[in-house]
Scaffold this active site. Sequence first.
Site, short mmCIF file in Angstrom:
data_model
loop_
_atom_site.label_atom_id
_atom_site.label_comp_id
_atom_site.label_asym_id
_atom_site.label_seq_id
_atom_site.Cartn_x
_atom_site.Cartn_y
_atom_site.Cartn_z
N ASP A 81 0.86 -1.18 0.00
CA ASP A 81 0.00 0.00 0.00
C ASP A 81 0.89 1.23 0.00
O ASP A 81 1.69 1.43 0.91
CB ASP A 81 -0.90 -0.01 1.24
CG ASP A 81 -2.26 0.59 0.98
OD1 ASP A 81 -2.33 1.57 0.22
OD2 ASP A 81 -3.25 0.09 1.53
N ASP B 276 -2.83 4.71 -2.53
CA ASP B 276 -3.90 5.32 -1.75
C ASP B 276 -4.24 6.72 -2.29
O ASP B 276 -3.34 7.53 -2.52
CB ASP B 276 -3.44 5.42 -0.29
CG ASP B 276 -4.53 5.86 0.65
OD1 ASP B 276 -5.52 5.11 0.80
OD2 ASP B 276 -4.40 6.94 1.24
N GLU C 12 -6.04 3.99 -6.33
CA GLU C 12 -7.32 4.33 -5.71
C GLU C 12 -7.65 5.75 -6.17
O GLU C 12 -6.96 6.70 -5.84
CB GLU C 12 -7.22 4.27 -4.18
CG GLU C 12 -8.56 4.54 -3.51
CD GLU C 12 -8.44 4.80 -2.01
OE1 GLU C 12 -9.39 4.48 -1.29
OE2 GLU C 12 -7.40 5.33 -1.57
N HIS D 82 -11.20 -2.41 3.51
CA HIS D 82 -11.01 -1.91 4.87
C HIS D 82 -11.78 -0.63 5.14
O HIS D 82 -11.93 -0.24 6.30
CB HIS D 82 -9.52 -1.69 5.14
CG HIS D 82 -8.93 -0.62 4.27
ND1 HIS D 82 -8.72 -0.78 2.92
CD2 HIS D 82 -8.53 0.66 4.54
CE1 HIS D 82 -8.21 0.31 2.40
NE2 HIS D 82 -8.09 1.21 3.37
N ASP D 83 -12.27 0.03 4.09
CA ASP D 83 -13.01 1.29 4.24
C ASP D 83 -14.51 1.12 4.03
O ASP D 83 -15.25 2.10 4.07
CB ASP D 83 -12.51 2.33 3.22
CG ASP D 83 -11.16 2.92 3.59
OD1 ASP D 83 -10.84 2.95 4.79
OD2 ASP D 83 -10.43 3.35 2.68
#
Length: 556
Positions: free
Chosen positions: A98, A200, A255, A327-328
């Site tokens: 990440d 990210d 993302e 995870h979000d």
Amino acid sequence: MNRTWWKEAVVYQIYPRSFMDSNGDGIGDLKGITSRLDYLRDLGIDVIWLSPVYQSPNDDNGYDISDYQAIMAEFGTMEDFDELLAQAHARGIRIVMDLVVNHTSDEHRWFVESKKSRENPYRDYYIWQEGKDGETPPNNWGSCFGGSAWQYDEATSMYYLHLFSKKQPDLNWENQKVRQEVYDMMTWWCDKGIDGFRMDVISLISKTPEMPDGEIRGLYGDFGPHCFHGPRVHEFLQEMNDKVLSKYDLMTVGETPGVTPELACQYAGETTQELNMVFQFDHVDSAGKYGKWTDEKTPLTSLKETLSRWQTGLYEKAWNSLFWDNHDQPRAVSRFGDDRPQFREMSAKMLATCLHMLQGTPYIYQGEELGMTNYPFHSPDDFQDIESINAYREWCTEGPASHEEFWPCITAKSRDNARTPVQWDNSPQAGFTTGTPWLPVNPNYTEINAKAETADPDSVFHYYKKLIALRKQNPIIVYGKYQLLLPDSETLFVYTRTLESEKLLVVCSFSCQETAFTIPEEFLGASCLISNAERSYDRPDITLRPYEAFVLHRNS
């Protein structure tokens, strides 16, 4: 269309804090992940996307990084990481890191220096602005985690920008030195042998220089039009590709909140020299009375329209990521399926069928392959997620909403739903830890756990395993052209995939009721690739069971 390994791969996202604890401190760690690699190999996945494991004060659970080239002490050591990488590679599993470079932690060495004075050499590593007057922020932008996106610094009488937590100051990508620092760090990880980056909020790295006020949304101005897909974002990514990405055999996924299919073709086009694929949120973005906080389900017609727009808009132009949760996001089966005990398994299998038969690279979020569900929160004190804590305070404690109105909305969408520990077995704490877990285990772990499901050939786990195997055996699942059928149905999601002489029919019921369906004539008698219900497909008129799904295959 070019055939590549990352288009044909299945990715498994690990949120390390909640995956597996090896030392009894209640926090998942790198040795814990290594201990479960055989489980992942059995599932059949090709790539692990590792949520951040870098050194961090954990204001946002690792997405606030204080040292990009050190491992968070709670997760272990760099030696533990090297062992995980080696053991994964030995099993044919790649590791994608990440990459969080829109912002750092305010405890990163660069920001500590940047705050010291207006003349500090690191001052321009971040985005500092004068206030409008006195202590009024430079503009009205709101942070994603609540409150203003600007934090006042008394020592230098200026504000710094943080689109997320105030402990996550945004980097200034206009500064070439910042970009080179990032590229050097990425090169260091690539030389270590990692296999790619999930980037990210990478669509935020270029801001409109003027930084004007945004349209008021809720309590603050919307920064989106001035920060998403900024004027230099593609220049920066092409530079990153030239300096780093093109030199290695990597999987890169950006993302990109706020992206459209047209913009995705710039970020992840077949010939644009930026990224391999995008992570977009059109199908999971929903807004209600309290912004993102809503317990209303997306109408199936809207969901189909959104997913279909991406399937057709990117075909032979760019590549997409496929996901229901991460995870979000809340748990997929609770949000898009039906987590009531009588329907949970069927709807979990249906959702898996629907997603994995689409075009794009599928992502499985840890526990999704078990049909894990949302957590039964009892009070605001249960939350550990900064976004949920701030939202409850902003909307309820200090704001206009009553607890009774807001509670169903925040419990449905809280990110903590996805962050409860993976349920490995029915022993205390679900086999995740011998200590006290950092976040409570979902009490349904005695019924939903990996030990039980790996032993049951009819489980959600084995259904995912079969889907993954089918993808490896049938190029049509990866490369076939998509066409939506029955667009107006509020209960059925039906589509075809076509590759040369082959054709698939994918039928998924999103209803808890029985539903009539007529199999198209061309698929009568076709072979069934996978189904979550036993039946024959040689008669046209059938009655689908609640949440039934099947895929028929013909080769003319």
